[in-house]
Design an enzyme around this catalytic site. Structure first.
Site, mmCIF file in Angstrom:
data_model
loop_
_atom_site.group_PDB
_atom_site.id
_atom_site.type_symbol
_atom_site.label_atom_id
_atom_site.label_comp_id
_atom_site.label_asym_id
_atom_site.label_seq_id
_atom_site.Cartn_x
_atom_site.Cartn_y
_atom_site.Cartn_z
ATOM 1 N N MET A 155 38.023 -99.991 2.333
ATOM 2 C CA MET A 155 36.787 -99.437 2.908
ATOM 3 C C MET A 155 37.020 -98.968 4.346
ATOM 4 O O MET A 155 36.300 -99.344 5.267
ATOM 5 C CB MET A 155 35.700 -100.502 2.817
ATOM 6 N N GLY A 156 38.041 -98.135 4.537
ATOM 7 C CA GLY A 156 38.253 -97.486 5.839
ATOM 8 C C GLY A 156 37.370 -96.251 5.907
ATOM 9 O O GLY A 156 36.392 -96.129 5.174
ATOM 10 N N ARG A 157 37.741 -95.320 6.782
ATOM 11 C CA ARG A 157 36.920 -94.122 6.984
ATOM 12 C C ARG A 157 36.654 -93.377 5.680
ATOM 13 O O ARG A 157 35.529 -93.005 5.375
ATOM 14 C CB ARG A 157 37.621 -93.138 7.922
ATOM 15 N N ILE A 158 37.730 -93.123 4.912
ATOM 16 C CA ILE A 158 37.561 -92.303 3.711
ATOM 17 C C ILE A 158 36.802 -93.078 2.630
ATOM 18 O O ILE A 158 35.896 -92.534 1.984
ATOM 19 C CB ILE A 158 38.929 -91.779 3.203
ATOM 20 N N THR A 237 43.139 -90.811 -4.568
ATOM 21 C CA THR A 237 43.404 -89.753 -3.572
ATOM 22 C C THR A 237 44.096 -90.369 -2.360
ATOM 23 O O THR A 237 44.097 -89.784 -1.288
ATOM 24 C CB THR A 237 42.091 -89.062 -3.119
ATOM 25 N N ARG A 239 47.557 -92.844 -1.998
ATOM 26 C CA ARG A 239 48.990 -92.627 -2.104
ATOM 27 C C ARG A 239 49.442 -93.018 -3.505
ATOM 28 O O ARG A 239 49.022 -94.054 -4.029
ATOM 29 C CB ARG A 239 49.754 -93.479 -1.075
ATOM 30 N N GLU A 268 56.168 -87.950 -5.686
ATOM 31 C CA GLU A 268 55.788 -86.543 -5.488
ATOM 32 C C GLU A 268 56.989 -85.690 -5.121
ATOM 33 O O GLU A 268 57.829 -86.147 -4.352
ATOM 34 C CB GLU A 268 54.757 -86.449 -4.357
ATOM 35 N N HIS A 286 48.010 -82.882 -4.673
ATOM 36 C CA HIS A 286 47.804 -83.470 -3.336
ATOM 37 C C HIS A 286 46.984 -82.526 -2.434
ATOM 38 O O HIS A 286 47.483 -82.009 -1.431
ATOM 39 C CB HIS A 286 49.143 -83.822 -2.676
HETATM 40 C C1 DGY Z 1 47.077 -87.394 4.665
HETATM 41 O O1 DGY Z 1 46.632 -86.834 5.676
HETATM 42 O O2 DGY Z 1 47.582 -88.510 4.698
HETATM 43 C C2 DGY Z 1 46.962 -86.634 3.383
HETATM 44 O O3 DGY Z 1 47.470 -87.309 2.312
HETATM 45 C C3 DGY Z 1 47.574 -85.272 3.525
HETATM 46 O O4 DGY Z 1 46.671 -84.490 4.160
#
Ligand code: DGY
Length: 332
Positions: A155-158, A237, A239, A268, A286
């Site tokens: 639960m960080g920013r994203i 989304t 890693r 990747e 990605h």
């Molecule tokens: C990040 O910023 O870590 C993304 O995976 C690439 O933009």
């Protein structure tokens, strides 16, 4: 006096290059390809600053080949491509681009949630291939999103931005996070902190938002996938290596999960072959931060941070990854 030399490994937007222009001597790779190891080693040989991207592995041997290097600006928020301890030992400052890509990455996470649950990619293919014969009662039935349970891992920013959007879908939000968030933020997001196991068992959508560290590698493996509902979806989304990709491919093929939406992969740009033939997976290359405006903001932030360090200033709060180098900004 010699201007600092900066090596930029990838074609960042002009706005970022403009920040550096004039203040430094620049060498920029303008090709849309990842540099070879040899090219990276040659580029850093006389560089004071390095502006690099996720696919550039900046390890001890790269640092050893860069005797003048004082600053590394990663053109990303994640920085698992850089050996931070080795950089800190050499008193090289490492910066990233937090904040500016949060909302854009959260948007893409939702694109995956909706695409996989509502079978958007399969539907598109059906129409293009001339297989659409008109409305039909059993055509491409998916899973509901509205009113379901979203589990946010990290639960960080994203993670927070993803959770915030869930309110519009009337969802219940569970989250798993080592340190947790404040109770006022929990209330604002309508989010309840639970164990990872409870989150996996209860959620209809599990969305991953943890950084890649030794602790989070394969956080989601066979055992964790088996805890999820057969009707649930996994979205990543963050890693790739946070998920055991082989175990995921197996679980999806066996129908142990309803589907997955992936933007990142364990190795990747390779994708586990077991995923490629499955209809219940949406695969993106990605693209989390890939909008024109966000990439521009990232470029400017990375370039400004690099210049800050090279000119003896501490980078903007939050952008310095290795605070252990803090002394290097003094007496320049
Ligand atoms: C990040 O910023 O870590 C993304 O995976 C690439 O933009």
């Amino acid at each position: 006096m010699r201007k600092p030399k900066v090596f930029v490994t990838c074609p960042i937007p002009e706005a970022g290059l403009d920040v550096l222009r004039g203040a430094v001597d620049m060498e920029v790779n303008m090709d849309d390809r990842v540099l070879t190891r040899q090219e990276l080693l040659a580029g850093v040989a006389d560089a004071d600053g390095l502006l690099c991207q996720l696919a550039d592995v900046v390890d001890e041997s790269v640092l050893a080949a860069a005797p003048r290097l004082r600053a590394i600006a990663n053109y990303a928020v994640g920085y698992n491509n850089i050996d931070i301890a080795a950089a800190t030992d050499r008193r090289i400052a490492v910066t990233n681009t937090p904040g500016v890509l949060t909302e854009t990455t959260a948007d893409l996470t939702w694109a995956l949630i909706l695409a996989v649950a509502r079978r958007v990619v399969e539907g598109d293919a059906m129409v293009r291939q001339g297989r659409f014969r008109g409305w039909a009662p059993r055509l491409l039935l998916g899973g509901d999103v509205y009113g379901r349970v979203l589990g946010v891992v990290g639960m960080g920013r994203i993670g927070q931005a993803v959770a915030r959007r869930a309110r519009g879908f009337g969802m219940k939000v569970l989250y798993y996070d080592r340190s947790g968030i404040s109770s006022s933020l929990e209330t604002e997001l309508g989010a309840t902190r639970v164990s990872l196991e409870e989150l996996l068992r209860e959620s209809d959508f599990v969305s991953l938002h943890v950084p890649l560290t030794p602790e989070t590698r394969h956080l989601i493996g066979r055992e964790q996938l088996a805890m999820m509902k057969r009707t649930a979806y996994l979205v990543n989304t963050a890693r790739g290596p946070v998920v055991d990709e082989a175990a995921l491919a197996q679980a999806l093929a066996a129908g142990e999960l309803a589907g997955a939406g992936l933007d990142v992969y364990e190795n990747e740009p390779e994708v586990h072959p077991g995923l490629l033939g499955l209809d219940n997976v949406v695969l993106l290359p990605h693209l989390g931060s890939a909008t024109v405006d966000t990439r521009e903001r990232m470029a400017v932030m990375a370039a400004e941070s690099l210049l800050d360090v090279l000119e003896g200033r501490e980078p903007r709060a939050g952008n310095l990854v290795n605070r252990g180098v803090i002394g290097v900004f003094k007496n320049k």
